[in-house]
Motif scaffolding. Structure first.
Motif, short mmCIF file in Angstrom:
data_model
loop_
_atom_site.label_atom_id
_atom_site.label_comp_id
_atom_site.label_asym_id
_atom_site.label_seq_id
_atom_site.Cartn_x
_atom_site.Cartn_y
_atom_site.Cartn_z
N ARG A 48 4.90 22.22 -13.63
CA ARG A 48 4.66 21.46 -12.09
C ARG A 48 5.96 20.79 -11.67
NH1 ARG A 48 -1.37 19.22 -12.18
NH2 ARG A 48 -2.51 21.00 -12.46
N ASN A 83 6.57 10.76 -7.71
CA ASN A 83 5.25 11.47 -7.63
C ASN A 83 4.91 12.71 -8.53
OD1 ASN A 83 4.59 9.49 -5.64
ND2 ASN A 83 4.98 10.86 -3.95
N ARG A 87 2.12 12.74 -11.53
CA ARG A 87 1.22 13.72 -11.62
C ARG A 87 1.31 14.44 -12.90
NH1 ARG A 87 0.38 17.54 -6.34
NH2 ARG A 87 -1.31 18.30 -7.56
N THR A 115 -8.01 13.35 -9.19
CA THR A 115 -6.75 13.88 -8.78
C THR A 115 -6.51 13.81 -7.40
OG1 THR A 115 -7.16 15.74 -10.29
CG2 THR A 115 -5.85 16.19 -8.59
N LEU A 116 -7.52 13.68 -6.46
CA LEU A 116 -7.44 13.39 -5.02
C LEU A 116 -6.96 11.91 -4.83
CD1 LEU A 116 -10.44 15.46 -3.43
CD2 LEU A 116 -8.02 16.00 -3.57
N ARG A 119 -3.21 12.09 -5.38
CA ARG A 119 -2.56 12.82 -4.42
C ARG A 119 -2.27 11.81 -3.09
NH1 ARG A 119 -4.51 18.85 -4.46
NH2 ARG A 119 -3.41 19.31 -6.65
N ALA A 122 0.21 9.23 -3.55
CA ALA A 122 1.49 9.86 -3.42
C ALA A 122 2.01 9.98 -2.15
CB ALA A 122 1.54 11.17 -4.24
N LEU A 123 1.06 10.65 -1.49
CA LEU A 123 1.42 10.90 0.01
C LEU A 123 1.80 9.32 0.63
CD1 LEU A 123 -1.34 13.41 1.03
CD2 LEU A 123 1.30 13.74 1.03
N ASP A 150 3.38 21.86 2.75
CA ASP A 150 3.02 20.73 1.95
C ASP A 150 3.73 20.93 0.55
OD1 ASP A 150 1.75 18.59 0.75
OD2 ASP A 150 -0.28 19.03 0.92
N GLU A 152 4.44 18.75 -1.80
CA GLU A 152 3.93 17.93 -2.88
C GLU A 152 2.37 18.72 -3.43
OE1 GLU A 152 4.39 13.66 -3.32
OE2 GLU A 152 5.26 13.85 -1.20
N ASN A 153 2.02 19.19 -2.66
CA ASN A 153 0.52 19.74 -3.01
C ASN A 153 0.33 21.28 -3.30
OD1 ASN A 153 -0.72 17.25 -3.48
ND2 ASN A 153 -0.73 16.74 -1.36
#
Length: 190
Positions: A48, A83, A87, A115-116, A119, A122-123, A150, A152-153
């Motif tokens: 990743r 970030n 992760r 996880t959310l 995220r 990080a955002l 997006d 990063e995701n």
């Protein structure tokens, strides 16, 4: 004639039985042990981060930041990579996937919540750097960054309207005119 048919049928059945016996005699592949599963997970998590590095390099090549934009670009890139590293560490903390043990819905929901939350954090962390970079870009660079989606995701290359993006990819890639524009799209070979 019946003898030929019977002989042919018997030969086919005998061949099938021999093949089935040979197939049954082959040992099943051994289930991966815990160390192998851990190594697979480490590789998956590291992949990743490696993909993020590649996406950023590609995006930098497409944007071609000027000398004035370099500081803003470096600041945003560094926040995105921080970030990505966070992760990766979170990924390593997750339980290794095994074929024998399935997580319950409660466990999956808890993992999804974790996880959310990461995220979202990080955002929030990278947003000021992204806004500062975006202000320095010209209109063409903004279009390129907007089309990147997006980053990063996992939705890299998928802008606001994915159907339009797919259309643009078939018609010449990132620099192709948007759907509905007055400029003609490049011809495609069939």
């Amino acid at each position: 004639m019946h003898k030929r048919i019977l002989a042919g049928t018997a030969a086919i059945l005998l061949t099938g039985m021999v093949a089935a016996g040979a197939y049954a005699a082959t040992p099943a592949p051994a289930a991966p042990n815990a160390a192998e599963m851990q190594k697979k997970q480490e590789n998956r998590c590291a992949d990743r981060t490696a993909r993020m590095t590649g996406r950023l390099a590609y995006l930098e090549a497409k944007l071609k930041p000027t000398a004035e934009q370099r500081a803003a670009w470096a600041n945003w890139r560094d926040s995105v990579m921080a970030n990505a590293k966070a992760r990766e560490q979170q990924c390593l903390q997750m339980p290794a996937r095994t074929e024998k043990k399935r997580l319950s819905i409660v466990e999956r929901q808890a993992m999804l919540e974790t996880t959310l939350a990461a995220r979202l954090e990080a955002l929030r962390a990278s947003r000021p750097a992204l806004e500062a970079l975006y202000k320095t870009l010209d209109d063409n660079q903004k279009k390129i960054l907007d089309r990147a989606g997006d980053l990063e995701n996992g939705r890299f290359g998928h802008g606001k309207d994915m159907r339009a993006h797919r259309f643009e990819q078939r018609r010449g890639g990132w620099n192709a005119p948007a759907r509905g524009s007055d400029a003609p799209a490049p011809a495609t070979q069939q």
